[in-house]
Design a protein around this motif. Structure first.
Motif, PDB file in Angstrom:
ATOM      1  N   ASN A 167       0.824  -1.207   0.000  1.00 27.87           N
ATOM      2  CA  ASN A 167       0.000   0.000   0.000  1.00 27.87           C
ATOM      3  C   ASN A 167       0.862   1.263   0.000  1.00 27.87           C
ATOM      4  OD1 ASN A 167      -1.992  -1.885   0.283  1.00 27.87           O
ATOM      5  ND2 ASN A 167      -2.908  -1.000   2.103  1.00 27.87           N
ATOM      6  N   CYS A 168       1.978   1.219   0.681  1.00 28.91           N
ATOM      7  CA  CYS A 168       2.861   2.385   0.752  1.00 28.91           C
ATOM      8  C   CYS A 168       3.449   2.696  -0.623  1.00 28.91           C
ATOM      9  CB  CYS A 168       3.948   2.175   1.791  1.00 28.91           C
ATOM     10  SG  CYS A 168       4.867   0.632   1.598  1.00 28.91           S
ATOM     11  N   VAL A 169       3.976   1.690  -1.277  1.00 31.43           N
ATOM     12  CA  VAL A 169       4.593   1.881  -2.590  1.00 31.43           C
ATOM     13  C   VAL A 169       3.545   2.300  -3.621  1.00 31.43           C
ATOM     14  CG1 VAL A 169       5.868   0.745  -4.451  1.00 31.43           C
ATOM     15  CG2 VAL A 169       6.432   0.262  -2.063  1.00 31.43           C
ATOM     16  N   LYS A 170       2.380   1.673  -3.585  1.00 32.14           N
ATOM     17  CA  LYS A 170       1.293   2.039  -4.500  1.00 32.14           C
ATOM     18  C   LYS A 170       0.759   3.429  -4.207  1.00 32.14           C
ATOM     19  CE  LYS A 170      -0.065  -2.766  -4.709  1.00 32.14           C
ATOM     20  NZ  LYS A 170      -0.968  -3.726  -4.082  1.00 32.14           N
ATOM     21  N   GLY A 171       0.766   3.807  -2.928  1.00 30.14           N
ATOM     22  CA  GLY A 171       0.229   5.100  -2.523  1.00 30.14           C
ATOM     23  C   GLY A 171       1.130   6.274  -2.842  1.00 30.14           C
ATOM     24  N   ASN A 172       2.439   6.076  -2.770  1.00 31.43           N
ATOM     25  CA  ASN A 172       3.385   7.150  -3.074  1.00 31.43           C
ATOM     26  C   ASN A 172       4.763   6.545  -3.311  1.00 31.43           C
ATOM     27  OD1 ASN A 172       5.151   9.345  -3.116  1.00 31.43           O
ATOM     28  ND2 ASN A 172       3.871  10.536  -1.732  1.00 31.43           N
ATOM     29  N   SER A 173       5.018   6.173  -4.543  1.00 33.70           N
ATOM     30  CA  SER A 173       6.273   5.495  -4.885  1.00 33.70           C
ATOM     31  C   SER A 173       7.483   6.429  -4.876  1.00 33.70           C
ATOM     32  CB  SER A 173       6.159   4.810  -6.246  1.00 33.70           C
ATOM     33  OG  SER A 173       5.900   5.769  -7.256  1.00 33.70           O
ATOM     34  N   GLU A 174       7.257   7.745  -4.823  1.00 33.59           N
ATOM     35  CA  GLU A 174       8.384   8.661  -4.715  1.00 33.59           C
ATOM     36  C   GLU A 174       8.942   8.667  -3.291  1.00 33.59           C
ATOM     37  OE1 GLU A 174       7.700  12.530  -6.307  1.00 33.59           O
ATOM     38  OE2 GLU A 174       6.711  11.732  -8.072  1.00 33.59           O
ATOM     39  N   VAL A 175       8.075   8.509  -2.298  1.00 35.37           N
ATOM     40  CA  VAL A 175       8.498   8.469  -0.903  1.00 35.37           C
ATOM     41  C   VAL A 175       8.910   7.056  -0.516  1.00 35.37           C
ATOM     42  CG1 VAL A 175       7.736   8.749   1.494  1.00 35.37           C
ATOM     43  CG2 VAL A 175       7.135  10.466  -0.229  1.00 35.37           C
ATOM     44  N   PHE A 176       8.087   6.078  -0.878  1.00 35.56           N
ATOM     45  CA  PHE A 176       8.304   4.678  -0.505  1.00 35.56           C
ATOM     46  C   PHE A 176       8.755   3.896  -1.743  1.00 35.56           C
ATOM     47  CE2 PHE A 176       4.927   6.436   2.161  1.00 35.56           C
ATOM     48  CZ  PHE A 176       5.433   6.212   3.429  1.00 35.56           C
ATOM     49  N   ASN A 177      10.031   3.585  -1.811  1.00 32.77           N
ATOM     50  CA  ASN A 177      10.585   2.905  -2.984  1.00 32.77           C
ATOM     51  C   ASN A 177      11.543   1.816  -2.498  1.00 32.77           C
ATOM     52  OD1 ASN A 177      12.110   2.087  -5.206  1.00 32.77           O
ATOM     53  ND2 ASN A 177      12.043   4.109  -6.151  1.00 32.77           N
ATOM     54  N   GLY A 219      11.763  13.674   1.899  1.00 31.55           N
ATOM     55  CA  GLY A 219      11.940  14.955   1.238  1.00 31.55           C
ATOM     56  C   GLY A 219      11.122  15.099  -0.031  1.00 31.55           C
ATOM     57  N   THR A 220      10.636  14.004  -0.566  1.00 34.89           N
ATOM     58  CA  THR A 220       9.926  14.044  -1.846  1.00 34.89           C
ATOM     59  C   THR A 220       8.408  14.043  -1.704  1.00 34.89           C
ATOM     60  OG1 THR A 220      10.043  11.639  -1.986  1.00 34.89           O
ATOM     61  CG2 THR A 220      11.793  12.887  -3.076  1.00 34.89           C
ATOM     62  N   ASN A 222      -0.086  13.732   2.506  1.00 36.48           N
ATOM     63  CA  ASN A 222      -0.172  12.537   1.677  1.00 36.48           C
ATOM     64  C   ASN A 222       0.514  11.354   2.337  1.00 36.48           C
ATOM     65  OD1 ASN A 222       1.564  10.919  -0.647  1.00 36.48           O
ATOM     66  ND2 ASN A 222      -0.624  11.128  -1.092  1.00 36.48           N
ATOM     67  N   ILE A 223       1.644  11.598   2.970  1.00 37.75           N
ATOM     68  CA  ILE A 223       2.363  10.522   3.658  1.00 37.75           C
ATOM     69  C   ILE A 223       1.488   9.935   4.757  1.00 37.75           C
ATOM     70  CG2 ILE A 223       4.355  10.005   5.117  1.00 37.75           C
ATOM     71  CD1 ILE A 223       5.865  12.203   3.465  1.00 37.75           C
ATOM     72  N   GLN A 224       0.794  10.785   5.505  1.00 39.65           N
ATOM     73  CA  GLN A 224      -0.130  10.320   6.541  1.00 39.65           C
ATOM     74  C   GLN A 224      -1.218   9.427   5.946  1.00 39.65           C
ATOM     75  OE1 GLN A 224      -0.378  14.642   8.208  1.00 39.65           O
ATOM     76  NE2 GLN A 224      -1.686  13.337   9.439  1.00 39.65           N
ATOM     77  N   GLU A 225      -1.820   9.875   4.851  1.00 39.61           N
ATOM     78  CA  GLU A 225      -2.885   9.108   4.194  1.00 39.61           C
ATOM     79  C   GLU A 225      -2.389   7.728   3.776  1.00 39.61           C
ATOM     80  OE1 GLU A 225      -4.367  11.428   0.945  1.00 39.61           O
ATOM     81  OE2 GLU A 225      -5.023  13.054   2.260  1.00 39.61           O
ATOM     82  N   VAL A 226      -1.196   7.679   3.211  1.00 45.10           N
ATOM     83  CA  VAL A 226      -0.637   6.408   2.764  1.00 45.10           C
ATOM     84  C   VAL A 226      -0.371   5.496   3.963  1.00 45.10           C
ATOM     85  CG1 VAL A 226       1.380   5.331   1.682  1.00 45.10           C
ATOM     86  CG2 VAL A 226       0.333   7.347   0.637  1.00 45.10           C
ATOM     87  N   ILE A 227       0.224   6.026   5.012  1.00 41.07           N
ATOM     88  CA  ILE A 227       0.530   5.220   6.191  1.00 41.07           C
ATOM     89  C   ILE A 227      -0.744   4.705   6.845  1.00 41.07           C
ATOM     90  CG2 ILE A 227       1.482   5.330   8.540  1.00 41.07           C
ATOM     91  CD1 ILE A 227       3.697   7.137   7.359  1.00 41.07           C
TER      92      ILE A 227
END
Length: 79
Positions: free
Chosen positions: A35-45, A55-56, A61-66
């Motif tokens: 879910n983290c990678v799908k939610g924001n692959s720039e932060v979670f890679n 930093g990216t 948005n990070i809260q929503e993904v977590i």
């Protein structure tokens, strides 16, 4: 989140932080749902080290993904 940084690190969580947010991750309880990678692959890679780079991304948005993490392996604390 009601837990302290010390409490989380004692439970095996690793901290990643920027000026706005601290993200905690515990590899031993991660279910790798992605879910983290799908939610924001720039932060979670998972193809880079460190795999979480705050930093990216914006902390909202990070809260929503977590919040979608089914295992609780990811947690956050706003500063």
């Amino acid at each position: 989140m009601n837990q302290t940084t010390e409490n989380l690190t004692q439970k095996g969580y690793k901290a990643y932080e920027n000026a706005d947010i601290t993200v905690y991750w515990n590899a031993s309880i991660c279910e790798h749902a992605g879910n983290c990678v799908k939610g924001n692959s720039e932060v979670f890679n998972v193809n880079r080290r460190p795999w979480i780079m705050l930093g990216t991304g914006e902390h909202a948005n990070i809260q929503e993904v977590i919040d979608t993490c089914p295992s609780g392996a990811l947690k956050y604390k706003l500063k």
